[in-house]
Scaffold this motif. Structure first.
Motif, PDB file in Angstrom:
ATOM      1  N   LEU A 114       0.671  -1.215  -0.147  1.00 46.28           N
ATOM      2  CA  LEU A 114      -0.052  -0.279   0.071  1.00 46.28           C
ATOM      3  C   LEU A 114       0.972   1.272   0.020  1.00 46.28           C
ATOM      4  CD1 LEU A 114      -2.965  -1.174   2.242  1.00 46.28           C
ATOM      5  CD2 LEU A 114      -2.662  -1.221  -0.263  1.00 46.28           C
ATOM      6  N   LEU A 117      -0.067   3.369  -2.857  1.00 50.69           N
ATOM      7  CA  LEU A 117      -1.478   3.972  -2.634  1.00 50.69           C
ATOM      8  C   LEU A 117      -1.467   5.136  -1.723  1.00 50.69           C
ATOM      9  CD1 LEU A 117      -3.509   1.022  -2.788  1.00 50.69           C
ATOM     10  CD2 LEU A 117      -3.233   2.513  -4.680  1.00 50.69           C
ATOM     11  N   GLU A 118      -0.621   5.060  -0.472  1.00 51.38           N
ATOM     12  CA  GLU A 118      -0.492   6.079   0.460  1.00 51.38           C
ATOM     13  C   GLU A 118      -0.098   7.422  -0.133  1.00 51.38           C
ATOM     14  OE1 GLU A 118       0.920   4.613   4.004  1.00 51.38           O
ATOM     15  OE2 GLU A 118      -0.751   3.265   4.219  1.00 51.38           O
ATOM     16  N   ARG A 120      -0.326   8.391  -3.066  1.00 55.02           N
ATOM     17  CA  ARG A 120      -1.371   8.917  -3.931  1.00 55.02           C
ATOM     18  C   ARG A 120      -2.465   9.623  -3.216  1.00 55.02           C
ATOM     19  NH1 ARG A 120      -3.897   5.016  -8.531  1.00 55.02           N
ATOM     20  NH2 ARG A 120      -5.479   6.861  -8.628  1.00 55.02           N
ATOM     21  N   LEU A 121      -2.779   8.900  -1.980  1.00 54.98           N
ATOM     22  CA  LEU A 121      -3.905   9.376  -1.241  1.00 54.98           C
ATOM     23  C   LEU A 121      -3.400  10.887  -0.776  1.00 54.98           C
ATOM     24  CD1 LEU A 121      -5.208   6.440   0.985  1.00 54.98           C
ATOM     25  CD2 LEU A 121      -6.455   8.019  -0.755  1.00 54.98           C
ATOM     26  N   TYR A 125      -5.916  13.228  -2.692  1.00 53.55           N
ATOM     27  CA  TYR A 125      -6.873  13.364  -1.850  1.00 53.55           C
ATOM     28  C   TYR A 125      -6.767  14.291  -0.533  1.00 53.55           C
ATOM     29  CZ  TYR A 125      -9.396   9.798  -4.525  1.00 53.55           C
ATOM     30  OH  TYR A 125     -10.065   9.185  -5.554  1.00 53.55           O
ATOM     31  N   ASN A 126      -5.498  14.544  -0.477  1.00 53.87           N
ATOM     32  CA  ASN A 126      -5.006  15.387   0.628  1.00 53.87           C
ATOM     33  C   ASN A 126      -5.405  14.636   1.988  1.00 53.87           C
ATOM     34  OD1 ASN A 126      -3.936  17.508   2.116  1.00 53.87           O
ATOM     35  ND2 ASN A 126      -5.581  18.876   1.933  1.00 53.87           N
ATOM     36  N   PHE A 127      -5.019  13.411   2.050  1.00 59.81           N
ATOM     37  CA  PHE A 127      -5.494  12.399   3.186  1.00 59.81           C
ATOM     38  C   PHE A 127      -4.427  11.941   3.644  1.00 59.81           C
ATOM     39  CE2 PHE A 127      -6.942   8.889   5.367  1.00 59.81           C
ATOM     40  CZ  PHE A 127      -8.080   9.162   5.694  1.00 59.81           C
ATOM     41  N   LYS A 128      -3.871  12.326   4.809  1.00 60.05           N
ATOM     42  CA  LYS A 128      -2.735  11.956   5.562  1.00 60.05           C
ATOM     43  C   LYS A 128      -2.952  10.531   6.256  1.00 60.05           C
ATOM     44  CE  LYS A 128      -0.707  15.232   7.594  1.00 60.05           C
ATOM     45  NZ  LYS A 128      -0.446  16.244   8.869  1.00 60.05           N
ATOM     46  N   VAL A 129      -2.331   9.566   5.881  1.00 59.97           N
ATOM     47  CA  VAL A 129      -2.659   8.261   6.368  1.00 59.97           C
ATOM     48  C   VAL A 129      -1.896   7.695   7.564  1.00 59.97           C
ATOM     49  CG1 VAL A 129      -2.552   5.760   6.068  1.00 59.97           C
ATOM     50  CG2 VAL A 129      -3.217   7.348   3.913  1.00 59.97           C
ATOM     51  N   ILE A 130      -2.582   7.327   8.617  1.00 62.37           N
ATOM     52  CA  ILE A 130      -2.008   7.040   9.839  1.00 62.37           C
ATOM     53  C   ILE A 130      -1.940   5.507   9.854  1.00 62.37           C
ATOM     54  CG2 ILE A 130      -2.318   6.888  12.281  1.00 62.37           C
ATOM     55  CD1 ILE A 130      -3.732   9.580  12.169  1.00 62.37           C
ATOM     56  N   ASP A 131      -3.130   4.866   9.556  1.00 61.81           N
ATOM     57  CA  ASP A 131      -3.031   3.471   9.432  1.00 61.81           C
ATOM     58  C   ASP A 131      -3.802   2.844   8.433  1.00 61.81           C
ATOM     59  OD1 ASP A 131      -2.342   0.991  10.340  1.00 61.81           O
ATOM     60  OD2 ASP A 131      -3.511   0.960  12.408  1.00 61.81           O
ATOM     61  N   HIS A 132      -3.960   1.578   8.344  1.00 65.06           N
ATOM     62  CA  HIS A 132      -4.641   1.054   7.118  1.00 65.06           C
ATOM     63  C   HIS A 132      -5.079  -0.622   7.647  1.00 65.06           C
ATOM     64  CE1 HIS A 132      -0.842   0.046   5.209  1.00 65.06           C
ATOM     65  NE2 HIS A 132      -1.272  -0.994   5.830  1.00 65.06           N
ATOM     66  N   ARG A 133      -6.015  -0.884   6.711  1.00 66.82           N
ATOM     67  CA  ARG A 133      -6.564  -2.267   7.064  1.00 66.82           C
ATOM     68  C   ARG A 133      -6.868  -2.730   5.856  1.00 66.82           C
ATOM     69  NH1 ARG A 133     -10.668  -4.958  11.353  1.00 66.82           N
ATOM     70  NH2 ARG A 133     -10.803  -6.930  10.311  1.00 66.82           N
TER      71      ARG A 133
END
Lengths: 147, 147
Positions: A114, A117-118, A120-121, A125-133
């Motif tokens: 991922l 993908l992170e 790209r996000l 999308y201006n989305f700051k990823v902290i965790d994923h599943r």
DNA sequence: CACTATAATGATACTAGGACTGATAGGATT
DNA sequence: AATCCTATCAGTCCTAGTATCATTATAGTG
């Protein structure tokens, strides 16, 4: 194996707990089934082989304790039972799950899929990823081969 | 026949659901009329013969549940009636979630990001994907812009 | 070694939450 | 309006997990 038990023993003792025979038997079961995601009931059955006099409550208590000490991770896959996993200290929690809808098995994948993908996000999308599943539902290789 | 029911039972249980007598009766009706495209009302009538005490809502709920589990396909022919078909092969539906840990918003992403991954899963792990779930936790664009 | 405080255990009763139900009122769609 | 479908309600059942409690094991102290 013995080294890992020794290490867990020290983790317990550091918090004032003891590695009793029952706890050791439980830990051994977890070590021997490191690949699987055992439920408390599963663990209970397996520990019974080693130490038939153990009580169900003790297994629950032990798993709960190990979870608090971050020795195991308590996970929930939506089938109504908690499952327990030994934690690897290298703590790359890039593990995804393959959940078989036929036999209920849960396999793990350790690859990091991922990362791109992170990125790209973050950009799109201006989305700051902290965790994923990431969980896949489907038919596992064992069931595929059976048919 | 029994084997197929057993399979559906396992699929249900893998997600924490049960194959109740009412559900089993419904599934049997679907199996016995596999060639037809039954409407919910049709199914209801046929199930009534087997289990007269069953309620209409239960039939609808069962069909809806089986649809979610990809056991059955819900089809619409434009005549205002949903029809249900047993199916073996599935199409995937792609939706991912961006869950903001700050404001709690949940955004959906409809892009298919996992196609290549699913191919790899099929090839390298012999895992046939039916569905997946990809959730990201993080800070959403709204919260990012606020600060 | 004996003594003591307390951590830990096993058996089991209990709880809380969720799945599931039939009936029916009401919403949606045509 | 008529028909198809869904939401809601009140209640049952099931079961994973917890609380209780009497008993036992353990570590530490003298």
């Amino acid at each position: 194996m013995e080294a890992r038990i020794e290490k867990i023993k020290q983790q317990l003792q550091a918090q004032g707990y003891k590695l009793t025979p029952q706890r050791e038997a439980t830990v051994r079961v977890l070590l021997e089934n490191e690949e699987d995601h055992l439920s408390a009931e599963d663990v209970y059955m397996l520990v019974k082989d080693k130490a038939p006099e153990i009580g169900l409550a003790t297994v629950y208590r032990t798993l709960e304790l190990l979870n608090e000490l971050h020795v195991v991770e308590k996970m929930n896959f939506g089938d109504g039972v908690a499952r327990y996993d030994l934690r690897n200290n290298d703590k790359n929690h890039h593990h995804h799950h393959l959940i078989c809808v036929q036999c209920g098995a849960v396999d793990e994948i350790m690859e990091d899929w991922l990362g791109p993908l992170e990125e790209r996000l973050a950009k799109e999308y201006n989305f700051k990823v902290i965790d994923h599943r990431l969980d896949f539902q489907g038919i596992c290789h064992r069931c595929n081969e059976k048919q």
